[in-house]
Write an enzyme that holds these catalytic residues in place. Structure first.
Site, short mmCIF file in Angstrom:
data_model
loop_
_atom_site.label_atom_id
_atom_site.label_comp_id
_atom_site.label_asym_id
_atom_site.label_seq_id
_atom_site.Cartn_x
_atom_site.Cartn_y
_atom_site.Cartn_z
N ASP A 268 85.60 19.93 27.82
CA ASP A 268 86.22 20.87 28.73
C ASP A 268 87.60 21.29 28.21
OD1 ASP A 268 86.10 22.19 31.41
OD2 ASP A 268 87.90 21.00 31.74
N GLU A 315 84.00 24.21 25.27
CA GLU A 315 84.30 25.10 26.40
C GLU A 315 85.53 25.91 25.99
OE1 GLU A 315 86.26 26.80 29.12
OE2 GLU A 315 86.86 24.76 29.62
N ASP A 368 82.76 26.38 37.90
CA ASP A 368 83.96 26.99 38.48
C ASP A 368 83.73 28.41 38.97
OD1 ASP A 368 85.67 24.83 38.14
OD2 ASP A 368 86.30 25.45 36.14
#
Length: 466
Positions: A268, A315, A368
């Site tokens: 991430d 990501e 998200d």
């Protein structure tokens, strides 16, 4: 730098463990998890993507965990403990939440540990060869985490070790079952750790803290089209110079631990490895922050040395600089393309399939983002019109499946979509709205992912060679 080989053409579904159906308030490693894996197999999927599995703190975010190594005790399946004779059915009966679709974290906090403590008191685990081997294998982090939790909660360190033992035991059994069906698990690791964590307690010298142990600067991202104040995450920043002195040993141990849990790892906020946004502690928004250089290739080399041949997804969303692209491509990591925002301009947007390259993962959106139906239910009319034109459809209701089909048909090596999008669900099924509270609550209903849906998804796999 040795370049990672591309991932074979394939597809997967994103569903957090917490979002699985369960009679006990939150998804777990029990019957519903195995049924979902069976569904993935029937649907021709090669991957199950999950969110971080760590124990969550205030706000219930899996990206703010008490440990970068420990597992969430909420995911221990109570029915398995009943089968093992550690609990009675009467002890787990009762109210676990009024709404089967949404997690009640307040109720879980009050009830779950009391139930697990009953199992702990019946357990004769301590002193067994299996338990000793577990403690030895996880020595680097286990003792510190258990001491940290014992200081926070009214339970002794051995209770927290008991929970970790059963977490990893149940997860391994589920993962083995998944792998035996030819499905791999894509795990997600946050780049940062929480201030309130065993990681900070055990390794304060690895973070930019003052003499009181408080952060000097904290993590976040700058203002953008989604937030005029940016995102103020509040995580402590790493002391990268200090970490480099032992060749990023903490990160090597973290990655070595993660590859035992997952088959592919999504890092991430990969951007933060190349440059990170540093916000003065005490700020009320991310606006005062500045970009600072990260460790870059040095950390990537250290991470790769601990991966034992397993692969990484970067990501790379946000402010993607040329330096980010260069290092991502040099490492051979596939980046990510969320398609739902691709229709806001014209046919040149980099998130459109016509702009894709092979070594990447296509999503409609991540945890998200809104589900497809939610986003296109309230976006600008012009966006919907362009989406229909690009996707060659006539009705707005066709957009979710048309986007999924376009992703499958694209040249991207991997296509991953949220189960909500296959089901056509809207914003009521959104997982997270960044920088807000009250998230991470949605759950799949039992029976929603059925054989009819599996057959429809498998047809896409066959049609587009996934």
């Amino acid at each position: 730098m040795k370049k990672q080989k591309p991932i074979a053409r394939s597809a997967g579904i994103l569903l957090p463990v917490a979002s699985l159906p369960s009679p006990y308030g939150i998804g777990a490693f029990g019957k519903a998890a195995y049924e979902f894996v069976d569904f993935l197999h029937q649907a021709g999927q090669k991957y199950w993507q999950v969110l971080p599995l760590g124990p969550t703190s205030y706000g219930d975010s899996p990206y703010q965990s008490f440990s970068a190594f420990a597992g969430n005790p909420y995911f221990i399946d109570l029915d398995v403990l009943i089968e093992e004779g550690l609990l009675k059915k009467s002890e787990v009966a009762g109210d676990w939440g009024d709404d089967p679709v949404y997690i009640d974290y307040g109720l879980l906090y009050k009830k779950r540990y009391k139930v697990l403590k009953k199992a702990f008191k019946r357990s004769k685990l301590e002193g067994t060869p299996e338990y000793k081997a577990f403690c030895t294998e996880h020595k680097f982090w286990l003792e510190g985490y258990c001491s940290f939790m014992a200081n926070k909660e009214d339970y002794p360190p051995v209770f927290w070790a008991f929970c970790q033992y059963h977490f990893f035991k149940q997860w391994k059994k589920l993962k083995d079952y998944t792998n035996n069906l030819g499905i791999e698990i894509i795990g997600d690791i946050p780049i940062y750790v929480a201030l309130d964590s065993a990681d900070i307690m055990d390794h304060p010298d690895l973070f930019l803290l003052d003499e009181k142990g408080e952060p000097v600067n904290v993590a976040g991202v700058p203002p953008d089209m989604f937030s005029e104040d940016g995102q103020l995450w509040g995580n402590p920043l790493y002391d990268w110079d200090k970490m480099e002195q032992d060749d990023f040993d903490w990160w090597k141990k973290r990655m070595n631990h993660s590859i035992k849990l997952f088959d592919i790892i999504r890092i991430d906020h990969f951007i933060g490895i190349i440059h990170y946004f540093s916000i003065p502690a005490g700020s009320t928004s991310a606006k005062p922050g500045v970009w600072m250089p990260g460790p870059g290739e040095k950390l990537i080399n250290a991470i790769n040395s601990a991966m034992d041949g397993k692969k990484i997804i970067a990501e790379d969303l946000g402010e993607v600089s040329a330096a980010v692209i260069r290092l991502r491509d040099k490492a051979g990591y596939p980046g990510m393309k969320p398609m739902i925002y691709a229709f806001s301009t014209d046919g040149t947007h980099t998130y459109l399939p016509s702009s894709f390259v092979k070594n990447m993962v296509v999503y409609a959106g991540t945890h998200d983002n809104e589900p497809i139906a939610g986003y296109f239910g309230r976006c600008k009319r012009k966006e919907r019109q362009f989406a229909r034109k690009y996707l060659n459809i006539k009705k707005n209701s066709e957009i979710p499946w048309a986007i999924i089909r376009a992703g499958y048909a694209s040249c991207a090596d991997v296509a991953v979509f949220q189960i909500q999008d296959y089901l056509g669900l809207g914003d009521e099924a959104r997982i997270n709205i960044p920088s807000t509270l009250g998230n991470w609550r949605w759950r799949l209903k039992s029976g929603q992912a059925d054989e009819v849906l599996a057959a429809r998804i498998k047809d896409l796999c066959v049609t587009y060679g996934r």
